[in-house]
Design a protein around this motif. Structure first.
Motif, PDB file in Angstrom:
ATOM      1  N   VAL A  23     -17.224  18.768  34.592  1.00 43.28           N
ATOM      2  CA  VAL A  23     -16.362  18.045  33.658  1.00 43.28           C
ATOM      3  C   VAL A  23     -14.895  18.260  34.007  1.00 43.28           C
ATOM      4  O   VAL A  23     -14.088  17.332  33.971  1.00 43.28           O
TER       5      VAL A  23
ATOM      6  N   VAL B 198     -19.681  15.059  34.875  1.00 42.47           N
ATOM      7  CA  VAL B 198     -20.291  15.207  33.554  1.00 42.47           C
ATOM      8  C   VAL B 198     -21.029  16.538  33.404  1.00 42.47           C
ATOM      9  O   VAL B 198     -21.515  16.862  32.337  1.00 42.47           O
ATOM     10  N   TYR B 199     -21.102  17.336  34.485  1.00 43.35           N
ATOM     11  CA  TYR B 199     -21.969  18.510  34.452  1.00 43.35           C
ATOM     12  C   TYR B 199     -21.245  19.736  33.898  1.00 43.35           C
ATOM     13  O   TYR B 199     -20.033  19.865  34.038  1.00 43.35           O
ATOM     14  N   GLU B 200     -22.009  20.616  33.280  1.00 41.92           N
ATOM     15  CA  GLU B 200     -21.484  21.905  32.829  1.00 41.92           C
ATOM     16  C   GLU B 200     -22.521  22.971  33.134  1.00 41.92           C
ATOM     17  O   GLU B 200     -23.720  22.701  33.040  1.00 41.92           O
TER      18      GLU B 200
END
Lengths: 204, 372
Positions: free
Chosen positions: A167, A172-174
């Motif tokens: 992010v 969009v990844y965390e």
């Protein structure tokens, strides 16, 4: 015979999921892959050589004080491992902190000595000890790969999940913080136990 | 409704034993009993019969949740427009609601599609009937997460809650923890930045600390939203938890139909009230802030994960309320304690039941002994 002694603890009678030994350290040191591998190696060496040494001594140890003798041998080996780690791998030694010292309380070691080494010749005992350590190591590595990959996005300290997915860099990844916490280790271990139980049930 | 029956009867052989799609009979059965009252009747033995089955109970809870859901949608829009512009520019009621509706609807859809997908798959694999337990969980999950949560995180949380929290233990009625709260706990520990903090509650907004987060940071009580606003629900917070009015409406439905236990609700409030004497925040603020009211009415009263004995319900409710306020007051890391308190008490509810039963057994043995 030796082949069976070696293969048995790796899968069918793996100490962690099947015998339920050595679970505490499997929860504690599996946050990252590298310390887990060092831990697996240390435990393998300690179980292997303590089994061998006690097998050599098995006919001379009086039965009533055998636990004390076992502890002396295991403690000596653990201290050796600890000192070697401190000398050559200080960073990892710091990460593992008390858990190297706590190898002495690892149930696998005493379990194998009591159940195997005291009744068998030195070489099979060495094989049995090493194999049980490796069986422990396989599970440790499996758990820590999952935890490090999903919890930190790295493996052996190298970034595996591409930076631009995050992010912070417009993706969009965390990373999943739960995988760093001990409960997730317990859950992953539980799932591994499930797999082993399902497989062993079929074989019987 | 006759035509539904006709269609069902017509396609039934396809899904029955020997039919072309027999392997899908769990799925078929789920839809059949969803649409029509099951035709199977208990044959022997004495049973108290009632029109309420599990499906009807679940539907009552879902209906009780509707006010919270609708208000949550409106409040989502409201908080967004309040954060993005001055109050005079507020658009009409419908457009505010529509904005929130579009933000909340994806959460509901994801929750149901993922959860029911897993439930149906597992029922098929095991050859079980599909349980209706997920109807309520699927509605609760969107209501207890921030509206800004990314959908893929919600997907993971739902999958975790249904698989690890419920199916592993044997499905509906066997779970130890409330699955909806487990989904929230998963998100809370996995992605803390998305669950608490100052800018998670408001869509595209810049600021929006919840009253509890503000209190945890040391904001004095006077600068919080007014008590009336907190009671009515015009504050930032998880979708369904803000409005105590709507929650009370839901509570009325649950209590009137006898689905939820009034003992748990009352003792939960009592526990919170007693413990709040230990802190500076007055009781009536504790009761309307954060997820307390929502958790107390909809989550703590979950019949599966709360004690079955009547005395146990009093103990369970009281401790839930007490732990919630304890966590709020004394743990600086967590501004809200409702989720953790309920999950903790879920863990202990079998123990509470066991204690109550064994105390009762001992008392009765003693009575018999003293009579001779």
């Amino acid at each position: 015979m030796n082949k069976r002694i070696f293969l048995d603890p790796l899968f069918k009678n793996n100490p962690i999921p099947v015998l339920a030994l050595g679970i505490c350290s499997a929860l504690a040191v599996t946050v990252k892959l590298e310390p887990a591998m060092v831990m697996a190696l240390s435990v393998t060496l300690v179980t292997g050589f303590s089994s061998m040494i006690l097998s050599l001594l098995r006919n001379t140890i009086p039965n009533r004080i055998r636990i004390i003798v076992q502890l002396v041998v295991v403690a000596t080996l653990v201290i050796l491992v600890d000192q070697v780690l401190k000398a050559f791998a200080w960073e990892i030694s710091k990460q593992l902190s008390v858990f190297v010292g706590l190898i002495i309380t690892n149930c696998i070691i005493m379990g194998r000595i009591e159940a195997f080494a005291l009744y068998n010749k030195p070489f099979p005992s060495l094989v049995d000890g090493l194999a049980n350590g490796l069986g422990y190591g396989i599970i440790l590595i499996a758990v820590s790969v999952v935890r490090e990959l999903l919890g930190s996005g790295t493996l052996m300290g190298y970034q595996v999940i591409p930076q631009q997915w995050y992010v912070a860099n417009g993706g969009v990844y965390e990373n999943n913080g739960l995988f760093i916490l001990p409960p997730m280790a317990l859950i992953i271990l539980g799932l591994i136990v499930w797999v082993f139980n399902a497989k062993n049930a079929k074989r019987v | 409704m006759k035509w539904i029956e006709k269609i069902i009867d017509k396609i039934k052989p396809t899904f029955s034993k020997g039919g072309r799609l027999a392997f899908l009979h769990s799925t078929f059965d789920a839809f059949e009993t969803f649409l029509l009252v099951p035709g199977t009747v208990t044959g022997k033995g004495s049973h108290i019969r009632d029109c309420n089955d599990l499906k009807r109970v679940m539907i009552v809870v879902v209906i009780a949740l509707v006010p919270c859901l609708l208000f949550g949608m409106y409040n989502t829009g409201l908080q967004h427009f309040l954060a993005s512009g001055p109050e005079e520019d507020l658009p009409g009621f419908l457009s505010v609601f529509w904005f929130g509706f579009l933000k909340v609807l994806p959460l509901v859809i994801v929750s149901y599609v993922v959860g029911l997908g897993i439930e149906f798959t597992i029922a098929q694999i095991r050859g079980h009937q599909v349980n209706e337990g997920y109807l309520v969980t699927g509605m609760l999950i969107p209501l207890i997460v921030p509206v800004t949560i990314p959908l893929w995180m919600l997907t993971l949380a739902v999958a975790f809650a249904v698989l690890i929290g419920k199916e592993i233990f044997g499905g509906t009625g066997m779970n130890i923890w409330n699955p909806a709260l487990l989904a929230r706990a998963f998100l809370f520990f996995s992605y803390p930045r998305y669950m608490t903090g100052n800018n998670v509650w408001v869509v595209d907004g810049t600021s929006g600390a919840t009253p509890l987060a503000a209190l945890a940071e040391g904001t004095p009580l006077q600068e919080l939203p007014s008590w009336t606003d907190m009671f009515l629900g015009f504050i930032p917070g998880s979708v369904g938890e803000t409005s105590v009015v709507c929650i009370l409406l839901g509570a009325a439905i649950l209590l009137y139909t006898g689905v939820a236990s009034w003992k748990i609700m009352i003792s939960c409030v009592a526990g919170a009230a007693l413990l709040s004497l230990a802190g500076d925040i007055p009781v009536h603020y504790h009761l309307v802030a954060g997820g307390f009211a929502f958790g107390c009415v909809f989550m703590a009263t979950d019949p599966v994960t709360s004690p079955q004995t009547e005395t146990g319900k009093w103990i369970y409710g009281f401790l839930t309320g007490a732990f919630t306020v304890t966590i709020r007051l004394f743990n600086p890391g967590y501004p809200e304690g409702m989720m953790l308190a309920i999950l903790l008490m879920n863990t202990f509810s079998p123990l509470i039941d066991h204690m109550v039963v064994s105390v009762n057994v001992k008392r009765r043995i003693k009575r018999i002994a003293s009579h001779g």
